[in-house]
Design a protein around this motif. Structure first.
Motif, PDB file in Angstrom:
ATOM      1  N   LYS A 232      42.541  36.982  49.852  1.00 36.29           N
ATOM      2  CA  LYS A 232      43.237  36.097  50.789  1.00 36.29           C
ATOM      3  C   LYS A 232      42.492  35.854  52.097  1.00 36.29           C
ATOM      4  CE  LYS A 232      47.349  38.038  50.436  1.00 36.29           C
ATOM      5  NZ  LYS A 232      48.799  38.313  50.529  1.00 36.29           N
ATOM      6  N   SER A 233      41.891  36.907  52.682  1.00 38.28           N
ATOM      7  CA  SER A 233      41.230  36.664  53.966  1.00 38.28           C
ATOM      8  C   SER A 233      39.912  35.935  53.751  1.00 38.28           C
ATOM      9  CB  SER A 233      41.024  37.961  54.746  1.00 38.28           C
ATOM     10  OG  SER A 233      39.993  38.732  54.183  1.00 38.28           O
TER      11      SER A 233
ATOM     12  N   ALA B 138      39.598  33.512  51.802  1.00 37.11           N
ATOM     13  CA  ALA B 138      39.953  32.101  51.644  1.00 37.11           C
ATOM     14  C   ALA B 138      39.836  31.347  52.952  1.00 37.11           C
ATOM     15  CB  ALA B 138      41.371  31.972  51.096  1.00 37.11           C
TER      16      ALA B 138
ATOM     17  N   PRO C  21      38.528  36.307  63.058  1.00 37.11           N
ATOM     18  CA  PRO C  21      39.148  35.242  62.265  1.00 37.11           C
ATOM     19  C   PRO C  21      39.913  34.236  63.109  1.00 37.11           C
ATOM     20  CG  PRO C  21      40.325  37.330  61.948  1.00 37.11           C
ATOM     21  CD  PRO C  21      39.101  37.637  62.759  1.00 37.11           C
TER      22      PRO C  21
ATOM     23  N   ALA D 117      47.306  47.352  53.364  1.00 37.28           N
ATOM     24  CA  ALA D 117      47.514  45.909  53.376  1.00 37.28           C
ATOM     25  C   ALA D 117      46.469  45.282  54.285  1.00 37.28           C
ATOM     26  CB  ALA D 117      48.920  45.593  53.889  1.00 37.28           C
ATOM     27  N   ALA D 118      45.978  44.117  53.891  1.00 41.32           N
ATOM     28  CA  ALA D 118      45.011  43.384  54.707  1.00 41.32           C
ATOM     29  C   ALA D 118      43.725  44.185  54.925  1.00 41.32           C
ATOM     30  CB  ALA D 118      45.610  42.980  56.054  1.00 41.32           C
TER      31      ALA D 118
ATOM     32  N   GLU E 154      40.423  42.151  55.375  1.00 43.20           N
ATOM     33  CA  GLU E 154      40.271  41.516  56.681  1.00 43.20           C
ATOM     34  C   GLU E 154      39.765  42.530  57.706  1.00 43.20           C
ATOM     35  OE1 GLU E 154      43.842  39.692  58.142  1.00 43.20           O
ATOM     36  OE2 GLU E 154      43.004  39.431  60.140  1.00 43.20           O
ATOM     37  N   ARG E 155      40.346  43.741  57.697  1.00 43.70           N
ATOM     38  CA  ARG E 155      39.912  44.776  58.638  1.00 43.70           C
ATOM     39  C   ARG E 155      38.432  45.069  58.470  1.00 43.70           C
ATOM     40  NH1 ARG E 155      45.009  47.768  58.897  1.00 43.70           N
ATOM     41  NH2 ARG E 155      46.180  46.375  60.256  1.00 43.70           N
TER      42      ARG E 155
ATOM     43  N   ARG F 198      36.222  42.334  59.798  1.00 42.80           N
ATOM     44  CA  ARG F 198      36.139  42.306  61.260  1.00 42.80           C
ATOM     45  C   ARG F 198      35.125  43.331  61.762  1.00 42.80           C
ATOM     46  NH1 ARG F 198      42.174  41.912  63.806  1.00 42.80           N
ATOM     47  NH2 ARG F 198      42.923  40.209  62.505  1.00 42.80           N
TER      48      ARG F 198
ATOM     49  N   ARG G 106      58.796  42.926  53.116  1.00 36.23           N
ATOM     50  CA  ARG G 106      58.464  43.186  54.522  1.00 36.23           C
ATOM     51  C   ARG G 106      58.519  41.933  55.380  1.00 36.23           C
ATOM     52  NH1 ARG G 106      52.876  45.874  54.388  1.00 36.23           N
ATOM     53  NH2 ARG G 106      52.873  45.454  56.612  1.00 36.23           N
TER      54      ARG G 106
ATOM     55  N   GLY H 209      46.872  34.288  54.441  1.00 37.62           N
ATOM     56  CA  GLY H 209      46.010  35.429  54.197  1.00 37.62           C
ATOM     57  C   GLY H 209      45.801  36.361  55.364  1.00 37.62           C
ATOM     58  N   LEU H 210      45.847  35.854  56.571  1.00 37.02           N
ATOM     59  CA  LEU H 210      45.482  36.702  57.690  1.00 37.02           C
ATOM     60  C   LEU H 210      46.690  37.498  58.162  1.00 37.02           C
ATOM     61  CD1 LEU H 210      43.235  34.206  59.668  1.00 37.02           C
ATOM     62  CD2 LEU H 210      42.542  35.963  58.061  1.00 37.02           C
ATOM     63  N   GLU H 211      46.403  38.701  58.623  1.00 39.59           N
ATOM     64  CA  GLU H 211      47.458  39.613  59.021  1.00 39.59           C
ATOM     65  C   GLU H 211      48.430  38.978  60.017  1.00 39.59           C
ATOM     66  OE1 GLU H 211      47.013  44.224  60.091  1.00 39.59           O
ATOM     67  OE2 GLU H 211      45.163  43.178  59.654  1.00 39.59           O
TER      68      GLU H 211
ATOM     69  N   ARG I  39      50.858  36.639  58.389  1.00 40.19           N
ATOM     70  CA  ARG I  39      51.953  37.257  57.646  1.00 40.19           C
ATOM     71  C   ARG I  39      53.006  37.797  58.607  1.00 40.19           C
ATOM     72  NH1 ARG I  39      47.873  38.699  54.325  1.00 40.19           N
ATOM     73  NH2 ARG I  39      47.621  40.747  55.261  1.00 40.19           N
TER      74      ARG I  39
ATOM     75  N   ALA J  55      42.908  27.376  54.997  1.00 40.25           N
ATOM     76  CA  ALA J  55      42.610  28.251  53.866  1.00 40.25           C
ATOM     77  C   ALA J  55      42.299  27.374  52.657  1.00 40.25           C
ATOM     78  CB  ALA J  55      43.795  29.149  53.557  1.00 40.25           C
ATOM     79  N   TYR J  56      41.359  27.806  51.848  1.00 42.54           N
ATOM     80  CA  TYR J  56      40.983  27.040  50.667  1.00 42.54           C
ATOM     81  C   TYR J  56      41.472  27.749  49.416  1.00 42.54           C
ATOM     82  CZ  TYR J  56      38.182  24.520  54.020  1.00 42.54           C
ATOM     83  OH  TYR J  56      37.785  23.777  55.103  1.00 42.54           O
ATOM     84  N   ARG J  57      42.087  26.990  48.522  1.00 41.51           N
ATOM     85  CA  ARG J  57      42.625  27.521  47.272  1.00 41.51           C
ATOM     86  C   ARG J  57      42.054  26.734  46.111  1.00 41.51           C
ATOM     87  NH1 ARG J  57      44.356  32.300  48.414  1.00 41.51           N
ATOM     88  NH2 ARG J  57      44.697  32.145  50.634  1.00 41.51           N
TER      89      ARG J  57
END
Lengths: 344, 626
Positions: free
Chosen positions: A183-184, A186, A202, A332-333, A336-337, A340, B59, B75-77, B80, B89-91
């Motif tokens: 996901k990150s 993307a 990001p 989770a994530a 991404e961490r 970074r 959550r 996707g990014l924390e 969410r 974002a690209y899919r």
């Protein structure tokens, strides 16, 4: 070949196949045949319009780096994506060889077959290959078993990579990352800016419009460049099939010794992985969808003996590519961490 | 139509080839949910990803007990946590009919730049509207940005139909509203589809809840959109990306055909220089070819050894692009700092990187109403029609005719950030540079007559640092040595030539631009011109440096700390500024960027004015010796 042929999609059955690699194919022979690109090689003849478009885009990106950056380097991880990117690099600069060095960050826990593959392919292609290991991490005794996957990846992969990039004063590094992986990823740019500490922010990425890439960096800053950004896992395997690119045999199913651990099948690649109480290795027909440090990379049961089998197996699969990677499940994530902090 | 047959991801790149589209709409219109639904129903989502979504839904989710499909995409924390999409974002997904790349772009007003980014590479747009809310300001904004970026196919997805009882009347009213304002946007096709992304109605499968809808589903329409780039039918444009010269025996121009077709034997011309040659080979790793067409990445070998470099554009001689340095363009501003007319930026256009400035902001465009508004600057996410001046003549086509030849980005010279995206509308003036008349009496001739070379001595420093005093002494000394001089300073310029300018950042930039151009004329005349200006911004000083040749610009930094300037305060200005009577005062509430590598640095605390002047005079006499 006429233009009309060029536009026509080809059914896999009609594809001209000189080379069918399996786990049993002698690697040296397969790689030498690939390097020669003799009359039997497909040379683009099997590429669908879609794959050709992806290849054209990747070639343009790689040329852009060489034209604009002063010290590019190619991060070669030995996996399928890296090897496809290497193939595109051969195309992009032909008749010149790829005009940059290749860098492998070796954690000392790579599958043994990866190193065998690397050490045949690199000299056959005449690559300027540089291998770097985080010596400090080794001295501190960091390893995936005692230290845990997160610390091992941080020290041996991320820190090792930063050391090598700093030592070479590289201002651009090619990576085989794809946006469909995670996901990150993307949201990653094709030209991804990194500050002098190699960090990725990001929330502060440069907008990337058209094919007009902003390659400018100040001293100490750098770019990570992802020519395969828009490829999917299926595209990569379809391209490997169409261009008959050899890959590490671990991608093909064979009978291998594995144990179940944390829900993943871990292969006993050498004697360094201690068995836990109650664990008994079993011989199973398995293969790997991704490659990395063997104690952190889960296998899948499979009967896929060649690339055709892999593609049809993947069409039926209900699990994602990174599912076998323990490293991504840490939290989770977690990707991404890591990014970074400077992970690829 | 039975859409169940679409439920497979096997294979790659079938029939119609790739479609790149973007989704846009306002916050909470359900963009991410729609994409999640497309990925889920086309079975591009894997079990472990779906399990993660179910975990995350508990959550962060907004859908109660159902899995929140938007979480597949956000996707990014931070996204969410906040339940919003903050970046492009690209899919990717594939059906038996074609492959898709989706750019998911945010709906928030402040993220227009991301939308423009997503639109720049898209062939089509899905614009979402919430059936309960109808057409909103942001719907207009996004439609306009799509139009501006050259998107011609639009799918209007009226979402959340389940919340308006699947009402045909509501749908018809929204479609009518949209067509009412989109008529002026130049879309070639607009396909309205009523959907419920959350439940999947009319996304992939035709909805039994809306039997009145006779049109296609979202996927059904996307699969049939004709991506007629037509790029192969357009005139040949080949921007040279990289000269491939592995050894003395091979020299090729590597690049991607931007438009048209090129064949071996074709006569070609370098757009900017007018030099001609012929294609002798089209080289690829897969073997030589007879022909290359738009989008092909190849290497061209020419029959003659003509001057060719990155940035050049090859075309056929009978269909050349315009070569111009002054154009009108729509500019989307993406920088946090506002755009300043007259400031020197860098432009990437084709494969060239050239200096660029906005010479005039003709008007801003209110993207909500399409009204034209006056303005001096563009702020983040604002759009304006501008006159753009490139530092050299550039081969171009209008953006509407050729996306790859008419687009450019602007880069801040100091931070290297991408701050603007431009689309060329038309050429303002034919560039005269190439055929510029060469005058018989030139700079060299005048210099010879004067027995010294000309140059600009640029004094920069805070108010009260002693610039003008030192410049006076230097001019007196040079004059005594027989050097022809002229002195420009803030006082004689601001009372005359620049009396219309104030002290805002935009005016300061314009002030220095005019001074630079004036100084350049004096240099042409063979004179040593001393310029004494605070000139607080490094970029403007660099701009002036770029107006003359490297040896003709001498930067002198009079380095005195602000505390000392406040203590001296020869004109009493600091006292007034500190009392709040003067705004935008350099060093106080307006920044001063000290030179990093001046040619001469005077330590104003250590050196007396006479010592400083003698040092500068000695340096200039050496530099200007014939």
């Amino acid at each position: 070949m006429t233009d009309a042929d060029d536009q026509k999609p080809r059914a896999p059955a009609a594809v001209r196949r000189a080379f069918r690699q399996t786990a049993a194919t002698p690697l040296a022979e397969a790689i030498r045949a690939y390097v020669r690109q003799d009359a039997g090689a497909p040379r683009g003849a099997n590429l669908s319009p879609h794959l050709r478009a992806l290849e054209n885009e990747a070639i343009e990106i790689m040329r852009e780096v060489v034209a604009c950056c002063s010290r590019p380097v190619f991060l070669y991880s030995i996996g399928k994506d890296s090897t496809v990117m290497l193939h595109v690099a051969r195309k992009a600069f032909h008749p010149a060889p790829p005009p940059f060095p290749f860098l492998h960050i070796a954690t000392t826990w790579d599958f043994a077959d990866m190193i065998v593959f690397r050490d045949i392919l690199a000299p056959e292609l005449g690559l300027d290959l540089r291998v770097h290991t985080n010596q400090d991490g080794l001295n501190r005794g960091i390893n995936p078993i005692a230290s845990g996957s997160a610390l091992h990846a941080q020290v041996m992969s991320t820190e090792g990579l930063k050391q090598a990039l700093d030592a070479g004063s590289y201002d651009a590094a090619f990576g085989g990352g794809r946006r469909d992986e995670e996901k990150s990823r993307a949201k990653e740019r094709i030209f991804s800016f990194r500050d002098a500490q190699h960090g990725w922010n990001p929330r502060n990425q440069r907008p990337e419009l058209w094919n007009l890439y902003n390659t400018r960096v100040a001293k100490g800053e750098s770019m990570r460049v992802f020519p395969l950004s828009n490829w999917t896992e299926m595209d990569v395997w379809s391209y490997i099939r169409a261009e008959e690119i050899p890959v590490v045999p671990l991608y093909f199913a064979a009978s291998r010794p594995v144990v179940m651990r944390q829900g993943a099948m871990i292969m006993l690649d050498d004697g360094r992985l201690p068995l836990l109480p109650g664990e008994t290795p079993r011989m199973l027909d398995v293969r790997f969808r991704t490659l990395g440090c063997y104690p952190l990379t889960g296998a899948m049961e499979s009967q896929a003996r060649d690339v055709d089998d892999i593609i049809s197996e993947m069409s039926r699969s209900t699990l994602s590519e990174r599912q076998g990677r323990l490293i991504d499940h840490d939290e989770a994530a977690s990707m991404e961490r890591k990014k970074r902090e400077g992970y690829f | 139509m039975d859409r169940a047959s679409h439920a497979t991801t096997g294979g790659t790149a079938p029939g119609r080839g790739l479609l790149r589209f973007l989704t846009c709409g306002s916050v909470d219109d359900g963009k991410s949910t729609l994409i999640g639904r497309l990925l889920h129903d086309s079975r591009t989502i894997f079990d472990d990803q779906m399990a993660a979504v179910r975990r995350d839904s508990l959550r962060h989710g907004t859908t109660g007990d159902d899995a929140d499909l938007a979480l597949l995409v956000d996707g990014l924390e931070a996204e969410r946590e906040q339940g919003i999409t903050i970046d492009v974002a690209y899919r990717f997904f594939t059906t038996p009919a074609r492959s898709f790349i989706v750019a998911d772009t945010p709906g928030h007003e402040q993220y227009t730049r991301n939308m423009a980014t997503g639109a720049s590479n898209a062939d089509a747009a899905v614009i979402l509207v919430d059936a309960r809310k109808g057409i909103l300001t942001q719907t207009r904004r996004h439609s306009h940005v799509c139009s501006l970026l050259g998107i011609r196919s639009v799918l209007l997805a009226v979402n959340k139909m389940d919340l308006v009882d699947h009402s045909e009347a509501v749908f018809d009213r929204i479609v009518a509203d949209f067509l009412g304002f989109a008529g002026q946007l130049g879309f070639a096709s607009i396909m309205p589809v009523p959907i419920s992304a959350r439940y999947g109605d009319n996304v992939i499968h035709a909805s039994s809840n809306m039997p009145w809808h006779r049109g296609p589903t979202v996927l059904g329409h996307l699969e049939t959109i004709d991506v007629d780039h037509g790029r192969a039918d357009m005139p040949l444009r080949f921007p040279v990306q990289w000269i491939n010269r592995p050894d003395a025996g091979f020299r090729g121009a590597a690049g991607t055909v931007a438009s048209g077709v090129v064949s071996v034997g074709d006569a070609v011309i370098v757009a900017a220089s007018g030099q001609q040659s012929e294609i002798s080979r089209i080289v690829t790793f897969d073997g030589d070819r007879q022909t290359a067409r738009a989008a092909d990445a190849v290497t061209l070998v020419l029959a003659h050894d003509i001057d060719l470099a990155r940035g050049d554009v090859l075309s056929h001689p009978q269909a050349r692009p315009e070569v111009a340095n002054h154009v009108a363009a729509n500019l989307v501003w993406m920088g946090d700092e506002p755009m300043l007319p007259g400031r020197s930026y860098l432009a990437r256009i084709g494969t060239m990187t050239v200096p660029v400035q906005v010479s005039t902001l003709k008007h801003k465009i209110d993207v909500n109403t399409l009204d034209q508004r006056p303005g001096r600057t563009l702020r983040l996410n604002e759009i304006g029609l501008c006159n753009i001046l490139f530092g050299q003549a550039v081969p171009i086509d209008a953006y509407a005719a050729n996306r790859r030849m008419g687009a450019f980005i602007m880069i801040d010279r100091a931070t290297n950030r991408t701050v603007g995206a431009g689309m060329i509308d038309f050429v303002l003036r034919r560039a005269t540079n190439i055929h510029r008349h060469s005058h018989l009496i030139n700079k060299q001739a005048r210099a010879a007559r004067n027995h010294h070379k000309p140059c600009i001595i640029w004094f920069t420093g805070l108010s009260g640092s002693g610039k003008s005093t030192i410049a006076d002494l230097v001019e007196r000394g040079l004059h005594a040595e027989g050097i022809h001089t002229m002195l420009l300073d803030g006082d004689n310029i601001r009372h005359g030539l620049n009396s219309d300018l104030g002290f805002t950042a935009a005016d300061r930039v314009e002030n220095i631009r005019r001074v630079g151009e004036t100084a350049k004329l004096f240099v042409e005349a063979g004179i040593v011109v001393l310029c004494s200006f605070i000139s607080p911004f490094a970029e403007e000083r660099a701009m002036v440096r770029g107006l003359v040749s490297e040896s003709e610009f001498v930067e002198v930094f009079i380095d005195v700390p602000i505390e000392e300037c406040i203590r001296r305060d020869p004109k009493g200005l600091y006292a007034k500024a500190l009392a709040g009577k003067i705004a935008n005062f350099t060093g106080l509430d307006s920044p001063y960027e000290p030179p990093v590598a001046p040619d001469i640095r005077i330590d104003g605390l250590q050196d007396s004015e006479n010592v400083a002047a003698s040092r500068i005079i000695a340096y200039i006499l050496e530099r200007c010796a014939p």
